[in-house]
Write a protein that holds these residues in place. Structure first.
Motif, PDB file in Angstrom:
ATOM      1  N   ILE A 106      17.872  33.677  30.339  1.00  0.00           N
ATOM      2  CA  ILE A 106      18.916  34.678  30.534  1.00  0.00           C
ATOM      3  C   ILE A 106      20.296  34.022  30.502  1.00  0.00           C
ATOM      4  N   ASP A 107      20.413  32.826  31.059  1.00  0.00           N
ATOM      5  CA  ASP A 107      21.687  32.102  30.994  1.00  0.00           C
ATOM      6  C   ASP A 107      22.088  31.842  29.537  1.00  0.00           C
ATOM      7  N   ILE A 108      21.122  31.451  28.708  1.00  0.00           N
ATOM      8  CA  ILE A 108      21.410  31.222  27.287  1.00  0.00           C
ATOM      9  C   ILE A 108      21.798  32.537  26.611  1.00  0.00           C
ATOM     10  N   ALA A 109      21.105  33.623  26.960  1.00  0.00           N
ATOM     11  CA  ALA A 109      21.416  34.926  26.373  1.00  0.00           C
ATOM     12  C   ALA A 109      22.834  35.360  26.707  1.00  0.00           C
ATOM     13  N   LEU A 110      23.248  35.151  27.941  1.00  0.00           N
ATOM     14  CA  LEU A 110      24.611  35.511  28.336  1.00  0.00           C
ATOM     15  C   LEU A 110      25.633  34.635  27.616  1.00  0.00           C
ATOM     16  N   ARG A 111      25.331  33.359  27.487  1.00  0.00           N
ATOM     17  CA  ARG A 111      26.238  32.439  26.784  1.00  0.00           C
ATOM     18  C   ARG A 111      26.459  32.867  25.337  1.00  0.00           C
ATOM     19  N   ASP A 112      25.382  33.383  24.702  1.00  0.00           N
ATOM     20  CA  ASP A 112      25.450  33.740  23.287  1.00  0.00           C
ATOM     21  C   ASP A 112      25.667  35.232  23.047  1.00  0.00           C
ATOM     22  N   ASP A 113      26.108  35.937  24.085  1.00  0.00           N
ATOM     23  CA  ASP A 113      26.507  37.349  23.962  1.00  0.00           C
ATOM     24  C   ASP A 113      25.372  38.258  23.483  1.00  0.00           C
ATOM     25  N   ILE A 114      24.183  38.016  23.991  1.00  0.00           N
ATOM     26  CA  ILE A 114      23.068  38.928  23.709  1.00  0.00           C
ATOM     27  C   ILE A 114      23.357  40.271  24.370  1.00  0.00           C
ATOM     28  N   THR A 115      23.123  41.358  23.635  1.00  0.00           N
ATOM     29  CA  THR A 115      23.485  42.691  24.124  1.00  0.00           C
ATOM     30  C   THR A 115      22.288  43.556  24.502  1.00  0.00           C
ATOM     31  N   GLY A 116      21.084  43.133  24.175  1.00  0.00           N
ATOM     32  CA  GLY A 116      19.906  43.933  24.494  1.00  0.00           C
ATOM     33  C   GLY A 116      18.648  43.094  24.448  1.00  0.00           C
ATOM     34  N   LEU A 117      17.603  43.565  25.096  1.00  0.00           N
ATOM     35  CA  LEU A 117      16.297  42.893  25.122  1.00  0.00           C
ATOM     36  C   LEU A 117      15.208  43.928  24.912  1.00  0.00           C
ATOM     37  N   VAL A 118      14.302  43.657  23.967  1.00  0.00           N
ATOM     38  CA  VAL A 118      13.118  44.497  23.765  1.00  0.00           C
ATOM     39  C   VAL A 118      11.895  43.609  23.904  1.00  0.00           C
ATOM     40  N   THR A 119      11.018  43.942  24.835  1.00  0.00           N
ATOM     41  CA  THR A 119       9.791  43.175  25.021  1.00  0.00           C
ATOM     42  C   THR A 119       8.636  43.871  24.305  1.00  0.00           C
ATOM     43  N   LEU A 120       7.756  43.062  23.721  1.00  0.00           N
ATOM     44  CA  LEU A 120       6.578  43.567  23.011  1.00  0.00           C
ATOM     45  C   LEU A 120       5.326  43.080  23.732  1.00  0.00           C
ATOM     46  N   GLY A 121       4.422  43.994  24.018  1.00  0.00           N
ATOM     47  CA  GLY A 121       3.157  43.631  24.648  1.00  0.00           C
ATOM     48  C   GLY A 121       2.013  44.398  24.024  1.00  0.00           C
ATOM     49  N   ALA A 122       0.792  43.950  24.299  1.00  0.00           N
ATOM     50  CA  ALA A 122      -0.405  44.638  23.800  1.00  0.00           C
ATOM     51  C   ALA A 122      -1.482  44.567  24.860  1.00  0.00           C
ATOM     52  N   MET A 123      -2.193  45.662  25.058  1.00  0.00           N
ATOM     53  CA  MET A 123      -3.203  45.757  26.105  1.00  0.00           C
ATOM     54  C   MET A 123      -4.506  46.295  25.524  1.00  0.00           C
ATOM     55  N   LEU A 124      -5.633  45.840  26.069  1.00  0.00           N
ATOM     56  CA  LEU A 124      -6.924  46.409  25.702  1.00  0.00           C
ATOM     57  C   LEU A 124      -7.059  47.786  26.339  1.00  0.00           C
ATOM     58  N   ALA A 125      -7.536  48.756  25.578  1.00  0.00           N
ATOM     59  CA  ALA A 125      -7.617  50.122  26.077  1.00  0.00           C
ATOM     60  C   ALA A 125      -8.792  50.849  25.435  1.00  0.00           C
ATOM     61  N   ASP A 126      -9.160  51.976  26.041  1.00  0.00           N
ATOM     62  CA  ASP A 126     -10.252  52.810  25.529  1.00  0.00           C
ATOM     63  C   ASP A 126      -9.703  53.738  24.448  1.00  0.00           C
ATOM     64  N   VAL A 127      -9.419  53.183  23.286  1.00  0.00           N
ATOM     65  CA  VAL A 127      -8.850  53.947  22.179  1.00  0.00           C
ATOM     66  C   VAL A 127      -9.629  53.625  20.905  1.00  0.00           C
ATOM     67  N   PRO A 128      -9.683  54.561  19.952  1.00  0.00           N
ATOM     68  CA  PRO A 128     -10.404  54.319  18.702  1.00  0.00           C
ATOM     69  C   PRO A 128      -9.531  53.608  17.673  1.00  0.00           C
ATOM     70  N   HIS A 129     -10.146  52.746  16.882  1.00  0.00           N
ATOM     71  CA  HIS A 129      -9.395  52.034  15.839  1.00  0.00           C
ATOM     72  C   HIS A 129      -9.052  52.939  14.668  1.00  0.00           C
ATOM     73  N   THR A 130      -9.695  54.108  14.594  1.00  0.00           N
ATOM     74  CA  THR A 130      -9.541  55.013  13.461  1.00  0.00           C
ATOM     75  C   THR A 130      -8.332  55.940  13.578  1.00  0.00           C
ATOM     76  N   ARG A 131      -7.682  55.945  14.705  1.00  0.00           N
ATOM     77  CA  ARG A 131      -6.527  56.812  14.918  1.00  0.00           C
ATOM     78  C   ARG A 131      -5.257  55.964  14.951  1.00  0.00           C
ATOM     79  N   PRO A 132      -4.082  56.608  14.812  1.00  0.00           N
ATOM     80  CA  PRO A 132      -2.832  55.849  14.944  1.00  0.00           C
ATOM     81  C   PRO A 132      -2.789  55.116  16.282  1.00  0.00           C
ATOM     82  N   ILE A 133      -2.241  53.907  16.266  1.00  0.00           N
ATOM     83  CA  ILE A 133      -2.172  53.096  17.473  1.00  0.00           C
ATOM     84  C   ILE A 133      -1.137  53.677  18.431  1.00  0.00           C
ATOM     85  N   SER A 134      -1.529  53.825  19.686  1.00  0.00           N
ATOM     86  CA  SER A 134      -0.621  54.349  20.703  1.00  0.00           C
ATOM     87  C   SER A 134       0.358  53.264  21.140  1.00  0.00           C
TER      88      SER A 134
END
Length: 282
Positions: A106-134
């Protein structure tokens, strides 16, 4: 200007936050789409437990043995295109001193004027592979939620490094958003999961307006889905189980379904992860 601003860090980490290697593969796809330079990397001695995240060995071109240590680093685009810049934060999830780990970046981000953060994650779930991914898209920042129509996660309980980064970034005045993809649990061993990675990048484009070439991923996603179809066709129990998941998903997607269905499923997933002994927590 969008509330996330012109210089956005996209963050994903190997490990608990990365079912099917979907989130880390999204970062790799972004890195391969442009040239990036390393801005900052951490000292692995401070943050990693080598009994858990072990160094690896390989032979170089001259036949000499080399050691590669666990790492985490922040990368910036060498020649930014017009529009928002994607900076990439990635590596292995640390095993200790998470507050210092997050503060360092975060200190580096502030130094370099970062304006936003988006985190990406993935979880195992009871969903079918045949439908669009939630994709569960959320933010703890009211302005981001209003600008992009995101949910506010009401989860309470143990968390992982992505949530720690979101907390530290918001406290530092950097607005955040979070994208979590649902990975069909019955294909967990079929990694990587290109269909899930593709869904994360599709949603990231919707959120930021930044277009990333995904043609190769689309081909890989179709091949991945076809291979699972082939395996399921030889297993009646698996076929019936997938049909049950499809019926459940179709019910969620019906006009009569609650708009909170995906959010509720996400919260149930996190609580289930808290039930098992020895689980690593988000």
């Amino acid at each position: 200007m969008d509330v996330l601003g012109p210089r956005i860090v996209i963050a994903a980490f190997d490990g608990w936050n990365d079912a099917g290697e979907a989130a880390s593969s999204a970062i790799e796809a972004l890195r391969s789409s442009s040239e990036y330079d390393l801005v900052h990397s951490v000292d692995p001695e401070l943050y990693f437990d080598y009994q858990y995240t072990r160094p690896s060995t390989r032979m170089d071109a001259e036949g000499r043995r080399q050691l590669t240590w666990p790492e985490a680093g922040l990368w910036r685009p060498r020649d930014p295109a017009p529009g928002p810049e994607f900076w990439l934060l990635t590596g292995a999830e640390p095993a200790r001193t998470w507050q210092a780990f997050a503060s360092e970046f975060i200190d580096i981000a502030l130094r370099d004027d970062i304006t936003g953060l988006v985190t990406l994650g993935a979880m195992l779930a009871d969903v079918p592979h045949t439908r669009p991914i939630s994709i569960f898209a959320s933010s703890q920042n009211e302005q981001v939620r209003e600008a992009h129509g995101l949910e506010r996660s009401l989860y309470e309980g143990p968390v992982g490094i992505l949530t720690v980064f979101e907390h530290f970034a918001e406290n530092a005045g950097i607005p955040t958003a979070s994208l979590w993809a649902s990975v069909p649990h019955y294909v967990a061993s079929a990694t990587p999961s290109p269909k899930v990675t593709l869904a994360l990048l599709d949603r990231l484009e919707e959120l930021t307006g930044v277009d990333v070439d995904r043609q190769t991923l689309r081909t890989e996603a179709a091949t991945w889905e076809a291979s699972i179809d082939a395996a399921a066709s030889e297993d009646e129990d698996m076929t019936e189980y997938i049909r049950q998941l499809e019926r459940t998903r179709d019910t969620w997607d019906s006009p009569e379904a609650s708009g909170d269905a995906i959010a509720q499923a996400f919260e149930r997933y996190l609580r289930r992860r808290d039930d098992g002994p020895g689980d690593r927590k988000r």
